[in-house]
Design a protein around this motif. Structure first.
Motif, PDB file in Angstrom:
ATOM      1  N   VAL A   7      64.997 -49.490   4.834  1.00  0.00           N
ATOM      2  CA  VAL A   7      64.691 -49.378   6.271  1.00  0.00           C
ATOM      3  C   VAL A   7      65.515 -50.390   7.075  1.00  0.00           C
ATOM      4  O   VAL A   7      66.144 -49.966   8.059  1.00  0.00           O
ATOM      5  CB  VAL A   7      63.179 -49.502   6.512  1.00  0.00           C
ATOM      6  N   LEU A  23      62.614 -53.327   5.500  1.00  0.00           N
ATOM      7  CA  LEU A  23      61.424 -54.098   5.839  1.00  0.00           C
ATOM      8  C   LEU A  23      61.525 -55.447   5.142  1.00  0.00           C
ATOM      9  O   LEU A  23      62.284 -55.600   4.181  1.00  0.00           O
ATOM     10  CB  LEU A  23      60.156 -53.356   5.402  1.00  0.00           C
ATOM     11  N   TRP A  25      61.358 -49.228   1.270  1.00  0.00           N
ATOM     12  CA  TRP A  25      61.167 -50.393   2.147  1.00  0.00           C
ATOM     13  C   TRP A  25      62.453 -51.198   2.308  1.00  0.00           C
ATOM     14  O   TRP A  25      62.748 -51.666   3.401  1.00  0.00           O
ATOM     15  CB  TRP A  25      60.017 -51.273   1.628  1.00  0.00           C
ATOM     16  N   THR A  84      55.830 -47.602   3.389  1.00  0.00           N
ATOM     17  CA  THR A  84      56.581 -47.409   4.648  1.00  0.00           C
ATOM     18  C   THR A  84      55.915 -46.409   5.579  1.00  0.00           C
ATOM     19  O   THR A  84      56.250 -46.364   6.758  1.00  0.00           O
ATOM     20  CB  THR A  84      58.023 -46.955   4.356  1.00  0.00           C
ATOM     21  N   CYS A 119      57.729 -45.987   8.956  1.00  0.00           N
ATOM     22  CA  CYS A 119      59.057 -46.606   9.038  1.00  0.00           C
ATOM     23  C   CYS A 119      60.036 -45.916   8.093  1.00  0.00           C
ATOM     24  O   CYS A 119      59.693 -45.575   6.961  1.00  0.00           O
ATOM     25  CB  CYS A 119      58.965 -48.092   8.700  1.00  0.00           C
TER      26      CYS A 119
END
Length: 192
Positions: free
Chosen positions: A48, A50, A45, A56, A68
């Motif tokens: 990415v 996020l 995460w 994800t 993601c």
């Protein structure tokens, strides 16, 4: 691919390395096909990135669920069950909203995809900071990786975009290659 093709034609090369902010990209040319090794996808995460820790592979973006990942830049891949649903999407309406979703502190590219009856992948894209584009190489790579991890595709597939077809391979060493031809669209001179 376009930069690599231009430089290889200019300097009569069959391979070269392009340094990018995400690392070195190794490029080769075989006839009219340019292949770029885009590196390894990242799934954590924070990679990415996020805005908070979460799964994800199942990120809720309003009415959509996205996979993601990072291919050196953030991507959110949304799969549809059928081609009609994908093709009827109003990307100008949905794209800006999803790109700037609260989950994305640096915004995100949004890929909309569907696995076709022949197992190829059809993809449309909203690129962060740009809007609808005819193609996105890192997005095609992200889409193939997500499809493979979700058991929707093998690790080598054709991705069909508005601007043409790309061929993506997720290699056994963990890196992803992007292959396709290029087309010169325009030429210009930057003056003083």
């Amino acid at each position: 691919r376009c930069v690599a093709d231009y430089l290889m034609k200019r300097d009569n090369l069959s391979s070269l390395k392009i340094q990018s902010i995400s690392g070195d990209l190794f490029c080769t040319k075989d006839h009219d096909i340019i292949t770029v090794n885009m590196g390894e996808p990242k799934f954590e995460w924070k990679d990415v990135p996020l805005s908070k820790k979460q799964n994800t592979q199942k990120v809720l973006l309003d009415e959509f669920e996205a996979f993601c990942l990072s291919m050196g830049n953030p991507h959110a891949v949304i799969f549809f069950q059928n081609l009609d649903e994908l093709e009827s999407l109003d990307l100008n309406l949905i794209g800006p909203r999803l790109e700037k979703n609260i989950n994305f502190p640096e915004f995100s590219n949004i890929e909309f995809a569907c696995v076709l009856d022949n197992n190829a992948i059809r993809m449309r894209v909203w690129e962060r900071g740009v809007g609808i584009t005819l193609a996105c190489g890192s997005g095609a790579c992200a889409t193939l990786v997500a499809a493979s991890m979700l058991n929707k595709s093998r690790k080598e597939n054709k991705v069909i975009l508005d601007g043409g077809d790309l061929f993506i391979k997720w290699l056994s060493n963990g890196t992803v290659t992007l292959s396709g031809n290029t087309e010169k669209v325009f030429e210009g001179i930057i003056g003083n």
